[in-house]
Design an enzyme around this catalytic site. Structure first.
Site, PDB file in Angstrom:
ATOM      1  N   HIS A  46      48.610  37.209  41.230  1.00  0.00           N
ATOM      2  CA  HIS A  46      49.622  36.731  42.185  1.00  0.00           C
ATOM      3  C   HIS A  46      50.070  35.298  41.870  1.00  0.00           C
ATOM      4  CE1 HIS A  46      46.409  34.839  44.810  1.00  0.00           C
ATOM      5  NE2 HIS A  46      47.388  33.984  44.994  1.00  0.00           N
ATOM      6  N   ASP A  60      44.586  42.189  41.718  1.00  0.00           N
ATOM      7  CA  ASP A  60      45.002  40.795  41.570  1.00  0.00           C
ATOM      8  C   ASP A  60      44.198  40.122  40.454  1.00  0.00           C
ATOM      9  OD1 ASP A  60      46.296  38.476  42.040  1.00  0.00           O
ATOM     10  OD2 ASP A  60      45.287  38.011  43.934  1.00  0.00           O
ATOM     11  N   GLY A 114      45.593  27.427  46.700  1.00  0.00           N
ATOM     12  CA  GLY A 114      45.347  26.648  45.478  1.00  0.00           C
ATOM     13  C   GLY A 114      44.026  27.028  44.817  1.00  0.00           C
ATOM     14  N   SER A 173      43.196  30.048  44.624  1.00  0.00           N
ATOM     15  CA  SER A 173      43.508  31.370  44.066  1.00  0.00           C
ATOM     16  C   SER A 173      43.305  31.415  42.573  1.00  0.00           C
ATOM     17  CB  SER A 173      44.967  31.712  44.334  1.00  0.00           C
ATOM     18  OG  SER A 173      45.072  32.166  45.645  1.00  0.00           O
TER      19      SER A 173
HETATM   20  C1  4AZ Z   1      46.102  31.407  49.103  1.00  0.00           C
HETATM   21  O1  4AZ Z   1      47.129  31.365  49.778  1.00  0.00           O
HETATM   22  C2  4AZ Z   1      44.823  31.768  49.750  1.00  0.00           C
HETATM   23  N1  4AZ Z   1      40.864  32.070  52.722  1.00  0.00           N
HETATM   24  C3  4AZ Z   1      43.681  31.899  48.978  1.00  0.00           C
HETATM   25  C4  4AZ Z   1      42.496  32.231  49.595  1.00  0.00           C
HETATM   26  C5  4AZ Z   1      42.443  32.441  50.930  1.00  0.00           C
HETATM   27  C6  4AZ Z   1      43.572  32.312  51.710  1.00  0.00           C
HETATM   28  C7  4AZ Z   1      44.776  31.967  51.109  1.00  0.00           C
HETATM   29  C8  4AZ Z   1      41.131  32.796  51.558  1.00  0.00           C
HETATM   30  O2  4AZ Z   1      46.126  31.176  47.881  1.00  0.00           O
END
Ligand code: 4AZ
Length: 433
Positions: free
Chosen positions: A216, A271, A370, A372
């Site tokens: 993503h 993902d 971030g 992610s």
């Molecule tokens: C994001 O938006 C995101 N709490 C990544 C992880 C989580 C929530 C949002 C998990 O990248």
């Protein structure tokens, strides 16, 4: 008729054998004779022995650690170098088929009956080999009525994954500042937008040339998300907006997003993405105290609910923060039961078996924007193993809304075949300028 021919040949052989033993020429020679006869093709210092009694049958006598007709098998070799083309050890997997199995000879491109089988390390055994320049040794396994190349779990020599120089971390949401030595596999991915580098996502170094991250991260509104020249990857980075001499910077050679990635379900299904990294001079990552690979899990690894794992990244410390954390942060989270995550915290449309949920029992720490693409690592057999990739969640550190991670064990074949496809292709490409 066949029997008669056989008897005649055997008798003939014995007679010539005995004849030579008792003839003047060989009278003083023992029945066994050591020689360096080339006919034996003894490798690894093996000695060729000729049995004159049996019409000069040759045999190799192998030094201690070596086995096989030509002493070609090395029992002490438990790891491979480079891509394992020269690996001649005896590591195998339960499902590996012998290279001389009739079905392998019939269906496989590589088998013990090839002219150059000995050169390729193939023979009457089922040990892992890499006769065709894949990224690591493999063997054939059965798949229905066919056979397929399956990568082996042997380790690369001198590169012990999942081992950090310090495990202590000081004080993500509710986490603590981490020394990069405690998470040396963490990668920071940046994207250049109108001349300025912006932090995009985290990642994990799984091989000196490869970073594993979330698909993503590359699903931007931009028409050409895979224009790789806009991305940069950093390893060994302690501070987001400062450079130091510990960090290593790379350009992106390839981005392979999982072809079935979708966010249509409300979660992020499949993902996962791979990035191949290279310095300007064409090098991959160099191992240091600050830069090391993390282990990939074994394919059947299911860690128990409540196992403590670690997350790390440069992500936001609160869902509504404007800025990312300026320092690498890390925190511990516990694995959550799949049933509870599907039916209590979320639903079974958003959460699939390709995901694993983890959270803090007091809902104080969590991954956030971030983070992610970054790692969730869990200790297994004394090594830090990449069990999850930060993927999604409802907010950050919200009660009953755990973080949801890509379940890495579900993608081992995809990871391997994607890396192989590129590595094989790049063998035929010129070096970048
Ligand atoms: C994001 O938006 C995101 N709490 C990544 C992880 C989580 C929530 C949002 C998990 O990248």
């Amino acid at each position: 008729m066949k029997l008669l021919i056989f008897l005649a040949v055997t008798l003939g052989t014995l007679v010539t054998g005995l004849d030579s033993v008792y003839s003047k020429k060989y009278y003083r020679l023992p029945y066994k004779h050591r020689s360096d006869h080339k006919e034996c093709h003894c490798l690894n210092g093996g000695t060729c022995i000729t049995y004159y009694l049996f019409s000069r049958i040759n045999r190799c006598i192998c030094p201690d650690r070596y086995f096989g007709i030509h002493c070609e098998l090395d029992a002490d070799s438990t790891c491979y170098t480079d891509n394992g083309e020269n690996y001649r050890g005896m590591a195998t997997e339960d499902e590996c088929l012998p290279w001389d199995l009739p079905s392998v000879i019939r269906r496989g491109r590589y088998h013990a009956d090839l002219k150059n089988a000995l050169q390729l390390g193939l023979g009457k055994h089922s040990y892992c080999r890499n006769p065709n320049g894949r990224s690591r040794p493999w063997c054939y396994t059965k798949k229905g009525f066919t056979i397929q190349e399956t990568p082996c779990n042997i380790e690369k020599c001198g590169r012990e994954c999942g081992q950090r120089s310090i495990s202590k971390y000081f004080k993500i949401v509710g986490g603590s500042q981490a020394e990069v030595e405690s998470q040396p596999w963490v990668a920071g991915i940046f994207q250049n937008i109108r001349g300025v580098d912006h932090f995009l996502c985290g990642g994990s170094l799984i091989d000196p040339c490869w970073v594993l991250t979330a698909a993503h991260c590359f699903q931007t509104a931009s028409k050409n998300p895979h224009n790789k020249s806009v991305y940069k990857v950093f390893l060994g980075k302690s501070r987001l907006n400062e450079t130091d001499d510990k960090e290593q910077e790379f350009m992106v050679d390839n981005i392979i997003s999982h072809p079935d990635f979708t966010d249509n379900t409300g979660g992020n299904e499949n993902d996962i993405a791979l990035i191949r990294i290279r310095t300007n001079s064409g090098q991959c990552a160099e191992e240091s105290k600050y830069v090391k690979t993390v282990c990939l899990p074994e394919k059947n690894l299911y860690l128990r609910d409540n196992t403590r794992c670690e997350i790390s990244g440069y992500g936001k410390q609160d869902y509504y923060d404007i800025y990312y954390a300026q320092r690498l942060m890390s925190a511990t989270v516990n694995l959550i039961s799949q049933t509870k995550c599907k039916y209590e915290y979320y639903d079974n449309i958003r959460v699939t078996d390709n995901m694993v949920c983890a959270g803090d029992p007091t809902w104080m720490t969590d991954a956030c924007k971030g983070d992610s693409g970054g790692p969730m690592v869990c200790e297994h057999n004394g090594r830090m193993t990449l069990y999850g990739i930060v993927s999604w969640g409802d907010g950050c550190a919200k009660e009953n809304k755990p973080g949801v991670y890509t379940r890495v064990t579900q993608y081992l074949n995809w990871i391997d075949s994607s890396m192989n496809a590129i590595s094989t292709k790049s063998r035929f490409l010129p070096e970048p300028k």
